[in-house]
Scaffold this motif. Sequence first.
Motif, PDB file in Angstrom:
ATOM      1  N   HIS A   1       0.834  -1.205   0.000  1.00  0.00           N
ATOM      2  CA  HIS A   1       0.000   0.000   0.000  1.00  0.00           C
ATOM      3  C   HIS A   1       0.871   1.259   0.000  1.00  0.00           C
ATOM      4  O   HIS A   1       0.502   2.273  -0.604  1.00  0.00           O
ATOM      5  N   ALA A   2       2.045   1.183   0.637  1.00  0.00           N
ATOM      6  CA  ALA A   2       2.995   2.309   0.572  1.00  0.00           C
ATOM      7  C   ALA A   2       3.537   2.458  -0.852  1.00  0.00           C
ATOM      8  O   ALA A   2       3.713   3.578  -1.351  1.00  0.00           O
TER       9      ALA A   2
ATOM     10  N   ILE B   1      -8.098   3.135  -7.676  1.00  0.00           N
ATOM     11  CA  ILE B   1      -7.111   3.603  -6.692  1.00  0.00           C
ATOM     12  C   ILE B   1      -7.815   4.229  -5.487  1.00  0.00           C
ATOM     13  O   ILE B   1      -7.479   3.942  -4.335  1.00  0.00           O
ATOM     14  N   VAL B   2      -8.821   5.060  -5.761  1.00  0.00           N
ATOM     15  CA  VAL B   2      -9.552   5.720  -4.667  1.00  0.00           C
ATOM     16  C   VAL B   2     -10.287   4.678  -3.819  1.00  0.00           C
ATOM     17  O   VAL B   2     -10.322   4.765  -2.589  1.00  0.00           O
TER      18      VAL B   2
ATOM     19  N   PHE C   1      -7.705   3.089  -1.580  1.00  0.00           N
ATOM     20  CA  PHE C   1      -7.390   4.012  -0.481  1.00  0.00           C
ATOM     21  C   PHE C   1      -8.510   3.981   0.565  1.00  0.00           C
ATOM     22  O   PHE C   1      -8.246   3.939   1.765  1.00  0.00           O
ATOM     23  N   ALA C   2      -9.760   4.007   0.093  1.00  0.00           N
ATOM     24  CA  ALA C   2     -10.902   4.008   1.016  1.00  0.00           C
ATOM     25  C   ALA C   2     -10.919   2.731   1.853  1.00  0.00           C
ATOM     26  O   ALA C   2     -11.065   2.777   3.080  1.00  0.00           O
ATOM     27  N   GLU C   3     -10.734   1.582   1.193  1.00  0.00           N
ATOM     28  CA  GLU C   3     -10.750   0.302   1.923  1.00  0.00           C
ATOM     29  C   GLU C   3      -9.634   0.245   2.954  1.00  0.00           C
ATOM     30  O   GLU C   3      -9.819  -0.230   4.073  1.00  0.00           O
ATOM     31  N   VAL C   4      -8.459   0.732   2.554  1.00  0.00           N
ATOM     32  CA  VAL C   4      -7.292   0.680   3.436  1.00  0.00           C
ATOM     33  C   VAL C   4      -7.479   1.629   4.624  1.00  0.00           C
ATOM     34  O   VAL C   4      -7.247   1.259   5.778  1.00  0.00           O
ATOM     35  N   LEU C   5      -7.934   2.847   4.344  1.00  0.00           N
ATOM     36  CA  LEU C   5      -8.102   3.839   5.417  1.00  0.00           C
ATOM     37  C   LEU C   5      -9.226   3.440   6.368  1.00  0.00           C
ATOM     38  O   LEU C   5      -9.147   3.690   7.570  1.00  0.00           O
ATOM     39  N   CYS C   6     -10.270   2.802   5.826  1.00  0.00           N
ATOM     40  CA  CYS C   6     -11.378   2.350   6.680  1.00  0.00           C
ATOM     41  C   CYS C   6     -11.011   1.060   7.417  1.00  0.00           C
ATOM     42  O   CYS C   6     -11.690   0.666   8.358  1.00  0.00           O
ATOM     43  N   GLY C   7      -9.929   0.409   6.968  1.00  0.00           N
ATOM     44  CA  GLY C   7      -9.517  -0.862   7.581  1.00  0.00           C
ATOM     45  C   GLY C   7      -8.707  -0.684   8.850  1.00  0.00           C
ATOM     46  O   GLY C   7      -8.273  -1.663   9.455  1.00  0.00           O
ATOM     47  N   GLY C   8      -8.453   0.560   9.239  1.00  0.00           N
ATOM     48  CA  GLY C   8      -7.720   0.809  10.482  1.00  0.00           C
ATOM     49  C   GLY C   8      -6.219   0.655  10.311  1.00  0.00           C
ATOM     50  O   GLY C   8      -5.698   0.677   9.201  1.00  0.00           O
ATOM     51  N   LYS C   9      -5.530   0.462  11.443  1.00  0.00           N
ATOM     52  CA  LYS C   9      -4.060   0.499  11.449  1.00  0.00           C
ATOM     53  C   LYS C   9      -3.424  -0.779  10.904  1.00  0.00           C
ATOM     54  O   LYS C   9      -2.215  -0.850  10.728  1.00  0.00           O
ATOM     55  N   ASP C  10      -4.246  -1.809  10.657  1.00  0.00           N
ATOM     56  CA  ASP C  10      -3.673  -3.095  10.248  1.00  0.00           C
ATOM     57  C   ASP C  10      -3.066  -3.060   8.854  1.00  0.00           C
ATOM     58  O   ASP C  10      -2.074  -3.723   8.578  1.00  0.00           O
ATOM     59  N   LEU C  11      -3.694  -2.313   7.948  1.00  0.00           N
ATOM     60  CA  LEU C  11      -3.350  -2.427   6.530  1.00  0.00           C
ATOM     61  C   LEU C  11      -2.360  -1.370   6.065  1.00  0.00           C
ATOM     62  O   LEU C  11      -1.886  -1.417   4.935  1.00  0.00           O
ATOM     63  N   VAL C  12      -2.063  -0.413   6.939  1.00  0.00           N
ATOM     64  CA  VAL C  12      -1.282   0.731   6.482  1.00  0.00           C
ATOM     65  C   VAL C  12      -0.595   1.365   7.689  1.00  0.00           C
ATOM     66  O   VAL C  12      -1.137   1.354   8.797  1.00  0.00           O
ATOM     67  N   THR C  13       0.623   1.886   7.486  1.00  0.00           N
ATOM     68  CA  THR C  13       1.274   2.618   8.576  1.00  0.00           C
ATOM     69  C   THR C  13       0.626   3.998   8.688  1.00  0.00           C
ATOM     70  O   THR C  13      -0.022   4.466   7.749  1.00  0.00           O
ATOM     71  N   GLU C  14       0.843   4.645   9.821  1.00  0.00           N
ATOM     72  CA  GLU C  14       0.297   5.998  10.006  1.00  0.00           C
ATOM     73  C   GLU C  14       0.814   6.948   8.933  1.00  0.00           C
ATOM     74  O   GLU C  14       0.084   7.790   8.413  1.00  0.00           O
TER      75      GLU C  14
ATOM     76  N   MET D   1      -1.904   9.025   1.909  1.00  0.00           N
ATOM     77  CA  MET D   1      -3.126   8.720   1.146  1.00  0.00           C
ATOM     78  C   MET D   1      -4.149   9.845   1.290  1.00  0.00           C
ATOM     79  O   MET D   1      -4.784  10.249   0.312  1.00  0.00           O
ATOM     80  N   ILE D   2      -4.300  10.333   2.518  1.00  0.00           N
ATOM     81  CA  ILE D   2      -5.268  11.411   2.769  1.00  0.00           C
ATOM     82  C   ILE D   2      -4.862  12.667   1.991  1.00  0.00           C
ATOM     83  O   ILE D   2      -5.701  13.320   1.362  1.00  0.00           O
ATOM     84  N   ASN D   3      -3.558  12.980   1.992  1.00  0.00           N
ATOM     85  CA  ASN D   3      -3.072  14.133   1.216  1.00  0.00           C
ATOM     86  C   ASN D   3      -3.361  13.968  -0.273  1.00  0.00           C
ATOM     87  O   ASN D   3      -3.776  14.919  -0.947  1.00  0.00           O
ATOM     88  N   LEU D   4      -3.133  12.753  -0.786  1.00  0.00           N
ATOM     89  CA  LEU D   4      -3.396  12.494  -2.207  1.00  0.00           C
ATOM     90  C   LEU D   4      -4.880  12.669  -2.524  1.00  0.00           C
ATOM     91  O   LEU D   4      -5.238  13.253  -3.550  1.00  0.00           O
ATOM     92  N   LEU D   5      -5.736  12.160  -1.649  1.00  0.00           N
ATOM     93  CA  LEU D   5      -7.180  12.291  -1.879  1.00  0.00           C
ATOM     94  C   LEU D   5      -7.600  13.763  -1.867  1.00  0.00           C
ATOM     95  O   LEU D   5      -8.423  14.189  -2.677  1.00  0.00           O
TER      96      LEU D   5
END
Length: 226
Positions: free
Chosen positions: A141-142, A166-167, A170-183, A189-193
């Motif tokens: 994801h990074a 892609i969006v 990003f939505a699935e990963v961000l809604c998936g909490g800390k498991d799928l992505v580092t802070e 991702m939020i900046n890109l969106l």
Amino acid sequence: GKDKTAEERRIAICIFDDVMEHCREAALKYYDTYLPFLLEACNDKHPDVRQAAVYGIGVCAEFGGSVFKPLVGEALSRLDFVIRHPNALHSDNVMAYDNAVSALGKICQFHRDSIDAAQVVPAWLSCLPLKGDLIEAKVVHAQLCSMVERSDGEILGPNHQYLPKIVTIFAEVLCGGKDLVTEQTASRMINLLRQLQQSLPPSTLASTWSSLQPQQQLALQSILSS
């Protein structure tokens, strides 16, 4: 060889993987011996062996340089076999699947000039997000984030046709909490969106948002407005 038990094969591959990962240039002289065994093991009937083997393909793609290059085509077909397996996402197989997708991403990153990128990069994108192997999920994801940040033509597609996908990732990963992505990746991702919200034509933006589930739309709106 085949006379070894699955566990012995797995341990042998894991040792090789570690040597390749930590010794890098010093390990290149072993590739000729090791890679044929590794490629064959990608299609082993035991998922643990497959996982170790496809992980090793990713390591070799990252550190093998010109030594790995002649085997890119063979590696792609072996990874494709794991990724397209009818039960690839079954709980027994998902770790091998996620590691195969991660290895495919490394081939896209380090051997772009040896592949048909217009085919292979979107094929990789279509496998995301990863949700089984949480270590590989964060790596992949990074990597996706980096590709979008530099406006990689093959990841965005002709006329930005892959942007909705892609969006959605990003939505699935961000809604998936800390498991799928580092802070750190989450904030990228939020900046890109936010940038996309500013820069995309309204019609493209609307069709991109409409590809999301209603709960994803709500979650993203709250993330982006905070």
